[in-house]
Motif scaffolding. Structure first.
Motif, PDB file in Angstrom:
ATOM      1  N   LYS A 211       0.803  -1.213   0.000  1.00  0.00           N
ATOM      2  CA  LYS A 211       0.000   0.000   0.000  1.00  0.00           C
ATOM      3  C   LYS A 211       0.841   1.271   0.000  1.00  0.00           C
ATOM      4  CE  LYS A 211      -4.083  -2.071   2.170  1.00  0.00           C
ATOM      5  NZ  LYS A 211      -5.024  -2.035   3.320  1.00  0.00           N
ATOM      6  N   GLN A 212       2.164   1.104   0.153  1.00  0.00           N
ATOM      7  CA  GLN A 212       3.051   2.266   0.160  1.00  0.00           C
ATOM      8  C   GLN A 212       4.382   1.932  -0.483  1.00  0.00           C
ATOM      9  OE1 GLN A 212       3.281   3.545   4.365  1.00  0.00           O
ATOM     10  NE2 GLN A 212       2.543   5.515   3.647  1.00  0.00           N
ATOM     11  N   ALA A 213       4.953   2.908  -1.176  1.00  0.00           N
ATOM     12  CA  ALA A 213       6.339   2.812  -1.610  1.00  0.00           C
ATOM     13  C   ALA A 213       7.222   3.243  -0.453  1.00  0.00           C
ATOM     14  CB  ALA A 213       6.581   3.710  -2.823  1.00  0.00           C
ATOM     15  N   VAL A 214       8.294   2.474  -0.201  1.00  0.00           N
ATOM     16  CA  VAL A 214       9.134   2.750   0.969  1.00  0.00           C
ATOM     17  C   VAL A 214      10.620   2.691   0.595  1.00  0.00           C
ATOM     18  CG1 VAL A 214       7.434   1.965   2.670  1.00  0.00           C
ATOM     19  CG2 VAL A 214       8.991   0.301   1.648  1.00  0.00           C
ATOM     20  N   PHE A 215      10.951   2.972  -0.666  1.00  0.00           N
ATOM     21  CA  PHE A 215      12.329   2.782  -1.128  1.00  0.00           C
ATOM     22  C   PHE A 215      13.244   3.967  -0.853  1.00  0.00           C
ATOM     23  CE2 PHE A 215       9.724   4.130  -4.794  1.00  0.00           C
ATOM     24  CZ  PHE A 215      10.337   5.332  -5.125  1.00  0.00           C
ATOM     25  N   ALA A 216      12.772   4.951  -0.077  1.00  0.00           N
ATOM     26  CA  ALA A 216      13.633   6.080   0.268  1.00  0.00           C
ATOM     27  C   ALA A 216      14.172   5.961   1.698  1.00  0.00           C
ATOM     28  CB  ALA A 216      12.876   7.400   0.103  1.00  0.00           C
ATOM     29  N   SER A 217      14.148   4.759   2.273  1.00  0.00           N
ATOM     30  CA  SER A 217      14.687   4.547   3.610  1.00  0.00           C
ATOM     31  C   SER A 217      16.202   4.682   3.599  1.00  0.00           C
ATOM     32  CB  SER A 217      14.310   3.158   4.110  1.00  0.00           C
ATOM     33  OG  SER A 217      14.987   2.162   3.340  1.00  0.00           O
ATOM     34  N   LYS A 218      16.801   4.785   4.779  1.00  0.00           N
ATOM     35  CA  LYS A 218      18.251   4.911   4.873  1.00  0.00           C
ATOM     36  C   LYS A 218      18.950   3.712   4.237  1.00  0.00           C
ATOM     37  CE  LYS A 218      22.095   5.563   8.110  1.00  0.00           C
ATOM     38  NZ  LYS A 218      22.928   4.560   7.397  1.00  0.00           N
ATOM     39  N   GLU A 219      18.410   2.513   4.482  1.00  0.00           N
ATOM     40  CA  GLU A 219      19.035   1.311   3.928  1.00  0.00           C
ATOM     41  C   GLU A 219      19.023   1.341   2.399  1.00  0.00           C
ATOM     42  OE1 GLU A 219      17.484   0.483   7.987  1.00  0.00           O
ATOM     43  OE2 GLU A 219      16.615   1.375   6.159  1.00  0.00           O
ATOM     44  N   SER A 220      17.920   1.786   1.825  1.00  0.00           N
ATOM     45  CA  SER A 220      17.823   1.875   0.371  1.00  0.00           C
ATOM     46  C   SER A 220      18.744   2.954  -0.180  1.00  0.00           C
ATOM     47  CB  SER A 220      16.376   2.164  -0.041  1.00  0.00           C
ATOM     48  OG  SER A 220      15.510   1.149   0.398  1.00  0.00           O
TER      49      SER A 220
END
Length: 453
Positions: free
Chosen positions: A248-257
């Motif tokens: 339900k959400q894009a989450v690829f801007a995390s620190k790990e990514s």
């Protein structure tokens, strides 16, 4: 592959298609012929019934396949269809007609025109869009549970998860690979490196690529920012995600990514990395001018021929990892998506599905086309692929990685094409320009989340 450059172009065109980027593919959200998908539960009882087939009056099944459109895959896919028609199809009363579909547009046009489109070799990332707009159906709703369970029991459990949406199988994994680091043994040896002991971490990849550049003058590493699917493996391998678990959400801007893409950017910009499109990087490797190249085993037959013609040996390595974190590969390739419209068509499609994803089907797919055998026991079967795998040990890497594979993202809803484009554009910008990685990924993430259903 009679001419290297021409063959390489064909191979990389296929690579672009199978790498889940599906460039140029529309979501089909404006199509109104897919109403059957809107409420499959009302039809499940009838659709799960297998009608009676008549060998004297065979039922025709149309199979739309991108593999039929490319020289490096065409012969193997044609053999698969012909063997079915000559054996099971003839006995049961089914005849399959293959339809080449290089750009994933023909099946959409034919569905819009009201033609029968029964089975599609479909990429993963836009599967949800086709489910919603084009009438593709869940396997559980069209095939009897007992028969389905029996057929699937010998297929890798990880592979079976790849085509599921909301707990139902809208696509059975068909042809796919995990990422392989192809290695030019000659350049490795000239640089003082051991091709039989490939780099295992991204830091080692960087060091080896710089050493190859310094010693040979050739580029050491190649992975196009436009590749699509391998990108997701990098993000997952560093502890990031592309989509949330519920999609339900894009989450690829995390620190790990961000850290994973920043590593790639450093590797891409260090002066020892090949530049250009997937096609251009592939051509460079096949010409013997690149030390390492990350791609799918579907390119292996062409790469092997090129290496033999060029007087060098191709080796392979697994997807590199970040430090001591085990790498997490994702899949390239396709599923079989189905939309039969009668009990008789259910039965006919089911016979075809069982054959092409059975022991004989995967023996042909791996040995003639190059994809991973999802019935992994075939790799140890003397009547299956044992000899082939022993002669081509690079496939053992692929099989080992299958044990920890995670699904490539199936982007949700009817705006899936726009989401894929925004994600890919952000990766290209982040890796190949001086743009700030965190800011670029965050902007794309916000854009995609604004499109979420």
């Amino acid at each position: 592959m009679k001419r290297l450059a021409k063959g390489a172009i064909a191979l990389m065109t296929v690579g672009s298609l199978i790498m889940a980027s599906a460039c140029g593919a529309n979501s089909g959200s404006n199509n109104t012929s897919g109403n059957a998908a809107a409420n499959p539960s009302n039809q499940a009882a009838n659709q799960a019934e297998l009608g009676k087939l008549d060998p004297a009056n065979p039922t025709k099944v149309t199979f739309y396949s991108y593999s039929l459109a490319y020289p490096t895959m065409k012969a193997g896919m044609e053999q698969l269809i012909k063997e079915f028609n000559d054996t099971v199809g003839k006995e049961k009363g089914v005849i399959v007609e293959g339809v080449p579909d290089a750009t994933f547009q023909q099946y959409k046009a034919d569905i819009s025109a009201g033609k029968e489109v029964d089975v599609v070799q479909h990429t993963f990332n836009l599967l949800d869009s086709s489910r919603l707009g084009l009438g593709f159906k869940a396997y559980e709703d069209v095939f009897p549970k007992a028969e389905l369970d029996e057929h699937l029991k010998d297929i890798s459990p990880n592979a079976l998860e790849l085509g599921k949406i909301d707990g139902k199988m809208y696509g059975l994994a068909f042809t796919f690979s995990t990422p392989i680091v192809f290695i030019n043994g000659k350049l490795f040896e000239e640089a003082g490196l051991d091709p039989a002991n490939p780099p295992k971490t991204w830091d080692e990849v960087k060091a080896a690529s710089l050493q190859i550049k310094e010693k040979t003058g050739k580029d050491g590493f190649g992975l196009s920012p436009q590749n699509g699917w391998v990108t997701e493996g990098l993000i997952l391998s560093n502890g990031g995600r592309v989509l949330s678990e519920d999609r339900k959400q894009a989450v690829f801007a995390s620190k790990e990514s961000v850290d994973a893409i920043s590593m790639w950017k450093d590797l891409y910009m260090n002066g020892a990395s090949a530049k250009g499109t997937d096609t251009e990087v592939s051509e460079q490797f096949m010409a013997g001018n690149l030390g390492m190249y990350v791609s799918s085993t579907s390119l292996y037959s062409g790469i092997k021929k090129a290496s033999e013609a060029g007087g060098w040996k191709v080796y392979g390595g697994a997807l590199p990892q970040f430090g001591d974190k085990e790498s997490i590969p994702v899949n390239s390739g396709s599923v079989l998506a189905v939309r039969p419209d009668s009990p008789e068509k259910n039965a006919a499609v089911w016979e075809f599905i069982k054959f092409v994803t059975g022991d004989r089907g995967y023996t042909i797919i791996t040995s003639q086309i190059g994809y991973l055998p999802l019935r992994t026991k075939l790799a140890d079967d003397p009547n299956g692929l044992k000899d082939f795998v022993e002669q081509n040990p690079l496939y053992k890497i692929n099989l080992e990685q299958l044990s920890r594979i995670q699904p490539v993202a199936i982007w949700p809803g009817e705006s899936a094409t726009e989401m894929v484009t925004a994600f890919t554009d952000a990766i290209v910008k982040s890796v190949s320009t001086d743009a700030d990685v965190e800011q670029t990924l965050k902007q794309a993430q916000d854009q995609i989340n604004g499109l979420m259903p």
